[in-house]
Structures are given as structure tokens and as C-alpha cells.
Design a protein around this motif. Structure first.
Motif, PDB file in Angstrom:
ATOM      1  N   PHE A  80      39.229  52.591 135.122  1.00  0.00           N
ATOM      2  CA  PHE A  80      37.907  53.215 135.100  1.00  0.00           C
ATOM      3  C   PHE A  80      37.493  53.469 136.536  1.00  0.00           C
ATOM      4  O   PHE A  80      37.514  52.553 137.357  1.00  0.00           O
ATOM      5  N   VAL A  81      37.115  54.705 136.825  1.00  0.00           N
ATOM      6  CA  VAL A  81      36.789  55.029 138.214  1.00  0.00           C
ATOM      7  C   VAL A  81      35.372  55.596 138.311  1.00  0.00           C
ATOM      8  O   VAL A  81      34.925  56.312 137.414  1.00  0.00           O
ATOM      9  N   PRO A  82      34.684  55.284 139.432  1.00  0.00           N
ATOM     10  CA  PRO A  82      33.372  55.897 139.627  1.00  0.00           C
ATOM     11  C   PRO A  82      33.561  57.357 140.005  1.00  0.00           C
ATOM     12  O   PRO A  82      34.484  57.701 140.737  1.00  0.00           O
ATOM     13  N   GLY A  83      32.744  58.227 139.483  1.00  0.00           N
ATOM     14  CA  GLY A  83      32.870  59.638 139.854  1.00  0.00           C
ATOM     15  C   GLY A  83      31.819  60.455 139.139  1.00  0.00           C
ATOM     16  O   GLY A  83      31.387  60.098 138.041  1.00  0.00           O
ATOM     17  N   ASP A  84      31.411  61.530 139.807  1.00  0.00           N
ATOM     18  CA  ASP A  84      30.423  62.439 139.226  1.00  0.00           C
ATOM     19  C   ASP A  84      31.145  63.669 138.713  1.00  0.00           C
ATOM     20  O   ASP A  84      31.955  64.254 139.428  1.00  0.00           O
ATOM     21  N   VAL A  85      30.842  64.046 137.487  1.00  0.00           N
ATOM     22  CA  VAL A  85      31.579  65.156 136.867  1.00  0.00           C
ATOM     23  C   VAL A  85      31.334  66.482 137.606  1.00  0.00           C
ATOM     24  O   VAL A  85      32.102  67.427 137.464  1.00  0.00           O
ATOM     25  N   THR A  86      30.303  66.544 138.436  1.00  0.00           N
ATOM     26  CA  THR A  86      30.042  67.773 139.193  1.00  0.00           C
ATOM     27  C   THR A  86      30.760  67.800 140.535  1.00  0.00           C
ATOM     28  O   THR A  86      30.694  68.789 141.256  1.00  0.00           O
ATOM     29  N   ASP A  87      31.421  66.689 140.885  1.00  0.00           N
ATOM     30  CA  ASP A  87      32.034  66.628 142.215  1.00  0.00           C
ATOM     31  C   ASP A  87      33.130  65.561 142.208  1.00  0.00           C
ATOM     32  O   ASP A  87      32.928  64.458 142.676  1.00  0.00           O
ATOM     33  N   PHE A  88      34.280  65.905 141.630  1.00  0.00           N
ATOM     34  CA  PHE A  88      35.358  64.914 141.583  1.00  0.00           C
ATOM     35  C   PHE A  88      36.703  65.608 141.732  1.00  0.00           C
ATOM     36  O   PHE A  88      36.836  66.811 141.499  1.00  0.00           O
ATOM     37  N   ARG A 114      33.783  73.860 136.961  1.00  0.00           N
ATOM     38  CA  ARG A 114      34.755  74.149 138.042  1.00  0.00           C
ATOM     39  C   ARG A 114      35.610  72.928 138.354  1.00  0.00           C
ATOM     40  O   ARG A 114      36.825  73.012 138.499  1.00  0.00           O
ATOM     41  N   CYS A 115      34.951  71.776 138.444  1.00  0.00           N
ATOM     42  CA  CYS A 115      35.697  70.535 138.747  1.00  0.00           C
ATOM     43  C   CYS A 115      36.675  70.200 137.628  1.00  0.00           C
ATOM     44  O   CYS A 115      37.810  69.781 137.883  1.00  0.00           O
ATOM     45  N   MET A 116      36.231  70.375 136.372  1.00  0.00           N
ATOM     46  CA  MET A 116      37.109  70.031 135.240  1.00  0.00           C
ATOM     47  C   MET A 116      38.312  70.980 135.228  1.00  0.00           C
ATOM     48  O   MET A 116      39.443  70.546 135.003  1.00  0.00           O
ATOM     49  N   ALA A 117      38.062  72.256 135.508  1.00  0.00           N
ATOM     50  CA  ALA A 117      39.179  73.215 135.520  1.00  0.00           C
ATOM     51  C   ALA A 117      40.175  72.843 136.622  1.00  0.00           C
ATOM     52  O   ALA A 117      41.396  72.855 136.412  1.00  0.00           O
ATOM     53  N   ARG A 118      39.641  72.479 137.782  1.00  0.00           N
ATOM     54  CA  ARG A 118      40.513  72.141 138.918  1.00  0.00           C
ATOM     55  C   ARG A 118      41.345  70.888 138.616  1.00  0.00           C
ATOM     56  O   ARG A 118      42.478  70.763 139.084  1.00  0.00           O
ATOM     57  N   ALA A 119      40.783  69.978 137.830  1.00  0.00           N
ATOM     58  CA  ALA A 119      41.481  68.711 137.565  1.00  0.00           C
ATOM     59  C   ALA A 119      42.557  68.837 136.484  1.00  0.00           C
ATOM     60  O   ALA A 119      43.321  67.892 136.255  1.00  0.00           O
ATOM     61  N   LEU A 120      42.592  69.982 135.781  1.00  0.00           N
ATOM     62  CA  LEU A 120      43.579  70.159 134.702  1.00  0.00           C
ATOM     63  C   LEU A 120      44.805  70.915 135.195  1.00  0.00           C
ATOM     64  O   LEU A 120      44.705  71.777 136.072  1.00  0.00           O
ATOM     65  N   ARG A 121      45.923  70.657 134.572  1.00  0.00           N
ATOM     66  CA  ARG A 121      47.099  71.490 134.826  1.00  0.00           C
ATOM     67  C   ARG A 121      46.879  72.832 134.127  1.00  0.00           C
ATOM     68  O   ARG A 121      46.111  72.907 133.147  1.00  0.00           O
ATOM     69  N   PRO A 122      47.544  73.921 134.566  1.00  0.00           N
ATOM     70  CA  PRO A 122      47.421  75.180 133.833  1.00  0.00           C
ATOM     71  C   PRO A 122      47.819  74.961 132.375  1.00  0.00           C
ATOM     72  O   PRO A 122      48.811  74.276 132.095  1.00  0.00           O
ATOM     73  N   GLY A 123      47.044  75.495 131.449  1.00  0.00           N
ATOM     74  CA  GLY A 123      47.311  75.286 130.020  1.00  0.00           C
ATOM     75  C   GLY A 123      46.722  73.983 129.495  1.00  0.00           C
ATOM     76  O   GLY A 123      46.771  73.726 128.293  1.00  0.00           O
ATOM     77  N   SER A 174      34.761  79.658 134.893  1.00  0.00           N
ATOM     78  CA  SER A 174      35.514  78.651 135.654  1.00  0.00           C
ATOM     79  C   SER A 174      36.997  78.655 135.329  1.00  0.00           C
ATOM     80  O   SER A 174      37.720  77.746 135.754  1.00  0.00           O
ATOM     81  N   GLY A 175      37.451  79.623 134.581  1.00  0.00           N
ATOM     82  CA  GLY A 175      38.889  79.728 134.341  1.00  0.00           C
ATOM     83  C   GLY A 175      39.362  79.092 133.047  1.00  0.00           C
ATOM     84  O   GLY A 175      40.550  78.772 132.903  1.00  0.00           O
ATOM     85  N   LYS A 250      42.589  75.661 129.954  1.00  0.00           N
ATOM     86  CA  LYS A 250      42.615  76.279 131.287  1.00  0.00           C
ATOM     87  C   LYS A 250      43.642  77.412 131.267  1.00  0.00           C
ATOM     88  O   LYS A 250      44.773  77.196 130.811  1.00  0.00           O
ATOM     89  N   VAL A 251      43.239  78.600 131.706  1.00  0.00           N
ATOM     90  CA  VAL A 251      44.169  79.731 131.630  1.00  0.00           C
ATOM     91  C   VAL A 251      45.395  79.456 132.498  1.00  0.00           C
ATOM     92  O   VAL A 251      45.345  78.696 133.463  1.00  0.00           O
ATOM     93  N   LEU A 252      46.482  80.097 132.130  1.00  0.00           N
ATOM     94  CA  LEU A 252      47.768  79.727 132.716  1.00  0.00           C
ATOM     95  C   LEU A 252      47.957  80.181 134.160  1.00  0.00           C
ATOM     96  O   LEU A 252      48.677  79.560 134.914  1.00  0.00           O
TER      97      LEU A 252
END
Ligand SMILES: C[S@@+](CC[C@H](N)C(=O)[O-])C[C@H]1O[C@@H](n2cnc3c(N)ncnc32)[C@H](O)[C@@H]1O
Length: 253
Positions: A80-88, A114-123, A174-175, A250-252
Motif C-alpha cells: 500500500f503506497v501513499p499517493g494522490d490520483v491526480t499526481d502519481f 492523465r495520470c491513470m493513462a500514463r501509469a497503464l501499459r498500452p492496451g 487522456s488517451g 488505454k489506446v494502443l
């Protein structure tokens, strides 16, 4: 209480229906063994643990120290990690992101997407549920009117309750490609004779202020009185939830 200070025991004790309803969303997530899955706004971690039980590598993230402490106490084997969903950000991408009953606390929805998209692999996939347009309308209005009556100040709630169209547009910008979305009512029984007061204390208390404790009690009393005709049925308090549930990918490219 300040906006994101949580009473984790009151949450698990009297409001665990929030977590229980998240179990349906788990089915849509369909976690697979070995997948890396982020639970964004994991709270006390029960759904993170359910994801881990499927054999996935689950990571819980939350910006409330109180909720994280309880999650770690209950599930010491889970990260479990501390983090804000708007900036992680995380060093390794996730296969999926899951979030139950957290994103309506996040008005900066574009930043979160934007953060969630960046944290995911394509697809990679996103399965989220939170309050949608029209959520707890009666409670929101009754509390607002009670605060105005007691303090002379207008304090609208600060939740984010988008429609399907609004939120789909946020995700697409956000993709993400939105694959399915639902906006549906959930008439939810609350516990005990103080059910509506407990609910307001738990979920709206942090957004009201500054009030003396006498003023706060008066707000609760007035709100309870005006809601009785609408939300007290068959000897029980209820909350008129309206949930927005979205599956996206997330788009490929
Ligand atoms: C109602 S609880 C839901 C917890 C859990 N997902 C569940 O289903 O039981 C909402 C959670 O969202 C977290 N939260 C609110 N805003 C957040 C943010 N900006 N970043 C991360 N977590 C947030 C709160 O701290 C809280 O633990």
C-alpha cells in the motif's frame, strides 16, 4: 474534519456497504494471475486484497494516512503506497487500474485521467465506479440548506458527479477508449436510527466548516428532519446513490 481526513473505523464499521458494492466492479475488472493491478483510492484495502486473491499483483494507493494505516494493518502482505490520483507515477506500468468509490472526491478529473493513462501499459484497462450525475441529490441539497440556515453561508458540496458523456470525454482526451459505461440508481439502506447523521458525518463532515460543534449538530438535526419524508422508509434510513461505472482501455499507440 478536513476534506480528506477519514475515520477508517467508522468507515469499515458502518459504511462497509461501499466496499461490498465494489465487488461487482471486480467482476468487470476480471483480474488475471500475474497481472499488475493498481487500486486507486484503495481506502482500507479490502478490494485490493480481493484483487490480490485472484493471483494478480495488487498495489493499493491512497492519499489518506488513516485509511492506509488500516489497510496495512489488515493486509500486511500487500503493498500500500501513499499517493494522490491526480499526481502519481510508478516505475513499472500496470496492466489494469481499478477504482471504487474514490473518483468523486477528485475534482481535478483531467489530471487523474492523465495520470491513470500514463501509469497503464498500452492496451491496459480501467474499471472505475464512483458517484455520477444526480448522486445523493437529496442529501446534498438538505445539508446545503441546513448550513445556509445555521451559518448564513452557502456551502455547496465539492464532489465531482459527472454524467456518462462528461466523463467519457475526460477519458478520451487522456488517451482512453471507453468500452462501456452505466449510470444507475442504487437505493442503499443505512444502519441504525442515526443512519443519515452517521452518513453525513462520515462523508460530508470534512467539507463543512468552520462550524462550532453546536452548529454542526444543528445542521445534522435540520438535515435529518427535512430528509425524513424522502429517505426514511420501512423503518430505515436510506441513501439515494447514483453510480457511474466505466470500463475503458488505454489506446494502443
Ligand atoms: C469511500 S472511500 C473508498 C475506498 C475503497 N476504494 C472502497 O471501495 O472501500 C474513498 C477513498 O478515496 C480516497 N481518495 C480521495 N481522494 C483521493 C485522491 N485524490 N487520491 C488518492 N485517494 C483519494 C480517500 O482517501 C478514501 O480512502
Amino acid at each position: 474534519m478536513p476534506p480528506n481526513q477519514w475515520d477508517s473505523s467508522l468507515y469499515d464499521d458502518k459504511h462497509n456497504f461501499v466496499t461490498r458494492h465494489g465487488e461487482d466492479l471486480l467482476q468487470l475488472l476480471a483480474p488475471q494471475p500475474g497481472e499488475r493491478i493498481l487500486d486507486a483510492g484503495c481506502g482500507t484495502g479490502h478490494l485490493t486484497a480481493a484483487i490480490a486473491a485472484s493471483g494478480a499483483v495488487a498495489v493499493g494507493m491512497d492519499n489518506s494516512p488513516e485509511m492506509l494505516a488500516k489497510a496495512r494493518e489488515c493486509y500486511p502482505q500487500i503493498e500500500f503506497v501513499p499517493g494522490d490520483v491526480t499526481d502519481f507515477s510508478f516505475p513499472q506500468p500496470f496492466d489494469a487500474i481499478f477504482s471504487n468509490a474514490a473518483l468523486h472526491w477528485v475534482r481535478a478529473a483531467e489530471d487523474a485521467a492523465r495520470c491513470m493513462a500514463r501509469a497503464l501499459r498500452p492496451g491496459g484497462r480501467l474499471a472505475v465506479e464512483f458517484g455520477g450525475a444526480g448522486n445523493i441529490l437529496h442529501i446534498a441539497e438538505a445539508v446545503r440548506a441546513a448550513i445556509l440556515h445555521v451559518t448564513g453561508r452557502d456551502q455547496p458540496h465539492q464532489w465531482y458527479f459527472p454524467s456518462i458523456g462528461e466523463y467519457a470525454a475526460v477519458l478520451e482526451r487522456s488517451g482512453f477508449q471507453v468500452e462501456a459505461a452505466w449510470l444507475f440508481p442504487r437505493w442503499t439502506p443505512l444502519e441504525g436510527d442515526t443512519g443519515i447523521r452517521d452518513w453525513i458525518r462520515m462523508f460530508r463532515g470534512g467539507m463543512i466548516g468552520p462550524l462550532t460543534s453546536t452548529e454542526f449538530e444543528e445542521v445534522l438535526r435540520l438535515a435529518e428532519d427535512s430528509l425524513r419524508g424522502v429517505l426514511y422508509r420501512d423503518g430505515r434510513w436510506h441513501a439515494g446513490y447514483k453510480r457511474l461505472r466505466v470500463c475503458a482501455r488505454k489506446v494502443l499507440h
